[in-house]
Motif scaffolding. Structure first.
Motif, PDB file in Angstrom:
ATOM      1  N   TYR A  74       0.845  -1.184   0.000  1.00  0.00           N
ATOM      2  CA  TYR A  74       0.000   0.000   0.000  1.00  0.00           C
ATOM      3  C   TYR A  74       0.882   1.237   0.000  1.00  0.00           C
ATOM      4  CZ  TYR A  74       0.879   0.050   5.039  1.00  0.00           C
ATOM      5  OH  TYR A  74       1.478   0.075   6.259  1.00  0.00           O
ATOM      6  N   SER A  75       0.333   2.359  -0.365  1.00  0.00           N
ATOM      7  CA  SER A  75       1.084   3.595  -0.503  1.00  0.00           C
ATOM      8  C   SER A  75       0.921   4.457   0.731  1.00  0.00           C
ATOM      9  CB  SER A  75       0.590   4.376  -1.715  1.00  0.00           C
ATOM     10  OG  SER A  75       0.707   3.591  -2.856  1.00  0.00           O
ATOM     11  N   SER A  76       1.993   5.141   1.069  1.00  0.00           N
ATOM     12  CA  SER A  76       1.976   6.065   2.186  1.00  0.00           C
ATOM     13  C   SER A  76       2.517   7.403   1.692  1.00  0.00           C
ATOM     14  CB  SER A  76       2.846   5.532   3.325  1.00  0.00           C
ATOM     15  OG  SER A  76       2.954   6.490   4.337  1.00  0.00           O
ATOM     16  N   VAL A  77       1.826   8.486   2.026  1.00  0.00           N
ATOM     17  CA  VAL A  77       2.244   9.818   1.613  1.00  0.00           C
ATOM     18  C   VAL A  77       3.028  10.443   2.753  1.00  0.00           C
ATOM     19  CG1 VAL A  77       1.459  12.092   0.895  1.00  0.00           C
ATOM     20  CG2 VAL A  77       0.246  10.069   0.123  1.00  0.00           C
ATOM     21  N   ASP A  78       4.230  10.906   2.468  1.00  0.00           N
ATOM     22  CA  ASP A  78       5.070  11.556   3.464  1.00  0.00           C
ATOM     23  C   ASP A  78       4.886  13.058   3.342  1.00  0.00           C
ATOM     24  OD1 ASP A  78       6.945  12.236   5.309  1.00  0.00           O
ATOM     25  OD2 ASP A  78       8.668  11.439   4.205  1.00  0.00           O
ATOM     26  N   GLU A  79       4.059  13.631   4.195  1.00  0.00           N
ATOM     27  CA  GLU A  79       3.739  15.063   4.106  1.00  0.00           C
ATOM     28  C   GLU A  79       4.838  15.955   4.653  1.00  0.00           C
ATOM     29  OE1 GLU A  79      -0.097  15.682   5.802  1.00  0.00           O
ATOM     30  OE2 GLU A  79      -1.108  14.618   4.191  1.00  0.00           O
ATOM     31  N   THR A  80       5.913  15.376   5.161  1.00  0.00           N
ATOM     32  CA  THR A  80       7.032  16.189   5.635  1.00  0.00           C
ATOM     33  C   THR A  80       8.021  16.488   4.512  1.00  0.00           C
ATOM     34  OG1 THR A  80       8.298  14.223   6.272  1.00  0.00           O
ATOM     35  CG2 THR A  80       6.849  15.193   7.941  1.00  0.00           C
ATOM     36  N   ARG A  81       7.873  15.837   3.355  1.00  0.00           N
ATOM     37  CA  ARG A  81       8.799  16.014   2.238  1.00  0.00           C
ATOM     38  C   ARG A  81       8.053  16.429   0.967  1.00  0.00           C
ATOM     39  NH1 ARG A  81      11.866  10.880   1.056  1.00  0.00           N
ATOM     40  NH2 ARG A  81      12.940  12.280  -0.338  1.00  0.00           N
ATOM     41  N   PRO A  82       7.835  17.720   0.744  1.00  0.00           N
ATOM     42  CA  PRO A  82       7.181  18.135  -0.504  1.00  0.00           C
ATOM     43  C   PRO A  82       8.124  17.960  -1.692  1.00  0.00           C
ATOM     44  CG  PRO A  82       7.776  20.050   0.790  1.00  0.00           C
ATOM     45  CD  PRO A  82       8.100  18.847   1.630  1.00  0.00           C
ATOM     46  N   LEU A  83       7.545  17.647  -2.836  1.00  0.00           N
ATOM     47  CA  LEU A  83       8.328  17.527  -4.059  1.00  0.00           C
ATOM     48  C   LEU A  83       8.739  18.910  -4.541  1.00  0.00           C
ATOM     49  CD1 LEU A  83       6.259  14.858  -5.992  1.00  0.00           C
ATOM     50  CD2 LEU A  83       8.494  14.556  -4.939  1.00  0.00           C
ATOM     51  N   PRO A  84       9.901  19.026  -5.186  1.00  0.00           N
ATOM     52  CA  PRO A  84      10.307  20.330  -5.700  1.00  0.00           C
ATOM     53  C   PRO A  84       9.471  20.739  -6.911  1.00  0.00           C
ATOM     54  CG  PRO A  84      11.877  18.657  -6.352  1.00  0.00           C
ATOM     55  CD  PRO A  84      10.899  17.997  -5.430  1.00  0.00           C
ATOM     56  N   THR A  85       9.419  22.039  -7.141  1.00  0.00           N
ATOM     57  CA  THR A  85       8.749  22.535  -8.329  1.00  0.00           C
ATOM     58  C   THR A  85       9.611  22.199  -9.546  1.00  0.00           C
ATOM     59  OG1 THR A  85       9.848  24.681  -8.200  1.00  0.00           O
ATOM     60  CG2 THR A  85       7.749  24.454  -7.020  1.00  0.00           C
ATOM     61  N   PRO A  86       9.056  22.249 -10.747  1.00  0.00           N
ATOM     62  CA  PRO A  86       9.878  21.953 -11.937  1.00  0.00           C
ATOM     63  C   PRO A  86      11.109  22.859 -12.053  1.00  0.00           C
ATOM     64  CG  PRO A  86       7.570  21.895 -12.527  1.00  0.00           C
ATOM     65  CD  PRO A  86       7.640  22.379 -11.105  1.00  0.00           C
ATOM     66  N   ARG A  87      10.973  24.115 -11.697  1.00  0.00           N
ATOM     67  CA  ARG A  87      12.112  25.038 -11.764  1.00  0.00           C
ATOM     68  C   ARG A  87      13.197  24.642 -10.756  1.00  0.00           C
ATOM     69  NH1 ARG A  87      11.168  31.283 -11.976  1.00  0.00           N
ATOM     70  NH2 ARG A  87      12.034  31.150 -14.043  1.00  0.00           N
ATOM     71  N   GLN A  88      12.790  24.291  -9.528  1.00  0.00           N
ATOM     72  CA  GLN A  88      13.759  23.860  -8.520  1.00  0.00           C
ATOM     73  C   GLN A  88      14.450  22.566  -8.938  1.00  0.00           C
ATOM     74  OE1 GLN A  88      11.167  23.546  -5.162  1.00  0.00           O
ATOM     75  NE2 GLN A  88      11.669  25.594  -4.383  1.00  0.00           N
ATOM     76  N   ALA A  89      13.699  21.653  -9.522  1.00  0.00           N
ATOM     77  CA  ALA A  89      14.288  20.390  -9.966  1.00  0.00           C
ATOM     78  C   ALA A  89      15.316  20.630 -11.069  1.00  0.00           C
ATOM     79  CB  ALA A  89      13.194  19.453 -10.454  1.00  0.00           C
ATOM     80  N   GLU A  90      15.013  21.542 -11.983  1.00  0.00           N
ATOM     81  CA  GLU A  90      15.945  21.858 -13.063  1.00  0.00           C
ATOM     82  C   GLU A  90      17.224  22.483 -12.515  1.00  0.00           C
ATOM     83  OE1 GLU A  90      16.042  24.870 -16.838  1.00  0.00           O
ATOM     84  OE2 GLU A  90      14.145  23.881 -16.379  1.00  0.00           O
ATOM     85  N   GLN A  91      17.097  23.384 -11.543  1.00  0.00           N
ATOM     86  CA  GLN A  91      18.279  23.996 -10.936  1.00  0.00           C
ATOM     87  C   GLN A  91      19.124  22.965 -10.204  1.00  0.00           C
ATOM     88  OE1 GLN A  91      16.591  27.042  -8.490  1.00  0.00           O
ATOM     89  NE2 GLN A  91      16.380  28.501 -10.178  1.00  0.00           N
ATOM     90  N   THR A  92      18.492  22.021  -9.535  1.00  0.00           N
ATOM     91  CA  THR A  92      19.219  20.960  -8.839  1.00  0.00           C
ATOM     92  C   THR A  92      19.975  20.095  -9.828  1.00  0.00           C
ATOM     93  OG1 THR A  92      17.529  20.929  -7.119  1.00  0.00           O
ATOM     94  CG2 THR A  92      18.981  19.029  -7.237  1.00  0.00           C
ATOM     95  N   LEU A  93      19.334  19.743 -10.942  1.00  0.00           N
ATOM     96  CA  LEU A  93      20.003  18.925 -11.956  1.00  0.00           C
ATOM     97  C   LEU A  93      21.193  19.655 -12.575  1.00  0.00           C
ATOM     98  CD1 LEU A  93      16.986  17.268 -13.751  1.00  0.00           C
ATOM     99  CD2 LEU A  93      18.684  16.158 -12.315  1.00  0.00           C
ATOM    100  N   LEU A  94      21.040  20.951 -12.835  1.00  0.00           N
ATOM    101  CA  LEU A  94      22.150  21.724 -13.398  1.00  0.00           C
ATOM    102  C   LEU A  94      23.323  21.785 -12.434  1.00  0.00           C
ATOM    103  CD1 LEU A  94      20.329  24.701 -15.152  1.00  0.00           C
ATOM    104  CD2 LEU A  94      21.697  22.912 -16.229  1.00  0.00           C
ATOM    105  N   ALA A  95      23.046  22.018 -11.154  1.00  0.00           N
ATOM    106  CA  ALA A  95      24.110  22.074 -10.159  1.00  0.00           C
ATOM    107  C   ALA A  95      24.826  20.722 -10.055  1.00  0.00           C
ATOM    108  CB  ALA A  95      23.543  22.475  -8.796  1.00  0.00           C
ATOM    109  N   HIS A  96      24.059  19.644 -10.101  1.00  0.00           N
ATOM    110  CA  HIS A  96      24.659  18.313 -10.024  1.00  0.00           C
ATOM    111  C   HIS A  96      25.523  18.036 -11.247  1.00  0.00           C
ATOM    112  CE1 HIS A  96      25.087  14.183  -8.799  1.00  0.00           C
ATOM    113  NE2 HIS A  96      24.627  13.773  -9.972  1.00  0.00           N
TER     114      HIS A  96
END
Length: 106
Positions: free
Chosen positions: A50-72
Motif C-alpha cells: 500500500y502507498s503512504s504519503v510523506d507530508e514532511t517532504r514536498p516535491l520540488p517545483t519543476p524550476r527547482q528540480a531543473e536547478q538541482t540537476l544543473l548544479a549536479h
C-alpha cells in the motif's frame, strides 16, 4: 505472506492502489509530496503493498528540480576535469622520469 516475489494478483492490487492514490493527490491541489510503497506482511497471498504519503517532504517545483540537476551536472563535470588533469600530470611525470613506456604524450 506474499513470498519473495508478488503474485500477479498482488501486483494488480498494488497498481490499483497507486492509481487511486495518484487520483487523490491530483484532486488535493498543486502541492505534492513523496510517496512510499509499504509491503504488507499479512498471510493473504494476493495482498501486495500500500502507498503512504510523506507530508514532511514536498516535491520540488519543476524550476527547482531543473536547478538541482544543473548544479549536479556542474559538480560531475568539475570532478571529471580534476580527475583528468591529475591523471595527465601523473602520466607526464612518469614520462619525464623515463619510466613511462606507452604512446607519446601531447
Amino acid at each position: 505472506m506474499a513470498g519473495k516475489f508478488f503474485s500477479r494478483d498482488a501486483i494488480i492490487d498494488t497498481r490499483r492502489n497507486l492509481d487511486r492514490m495518484n487520483a487523490i493527490r491530483k484532486r488535493q491541489g498543486p502541492v505534492r509530496y513523496h510517496t512510499h510503497l509499504i509491503t504488507c506482511f499479512c498471510p493473504d497471498p494476493t495482498c501486495g503493498a500500500y502507498s503512504s504519503v510523506d507530508e514532511t517532504r514536498p516535491l520540488p517545483t519543476p524550476r527547482q528540480a531543473e536547478q538541482t540537476l544543473l548544479a549536479h551536472r556542474h559538480q560531475r563535470k568539475a570532478r571529471r576535469k580534476r580527475f583528468n588533469r591529475a591523471r595527465l600530470e601523473r602520466l607526464r611525470a612518469g614520462a619525464a622520469s623515463g619510466c613511462y613506456t606507452g604512446p607519446a604524450l601531447i
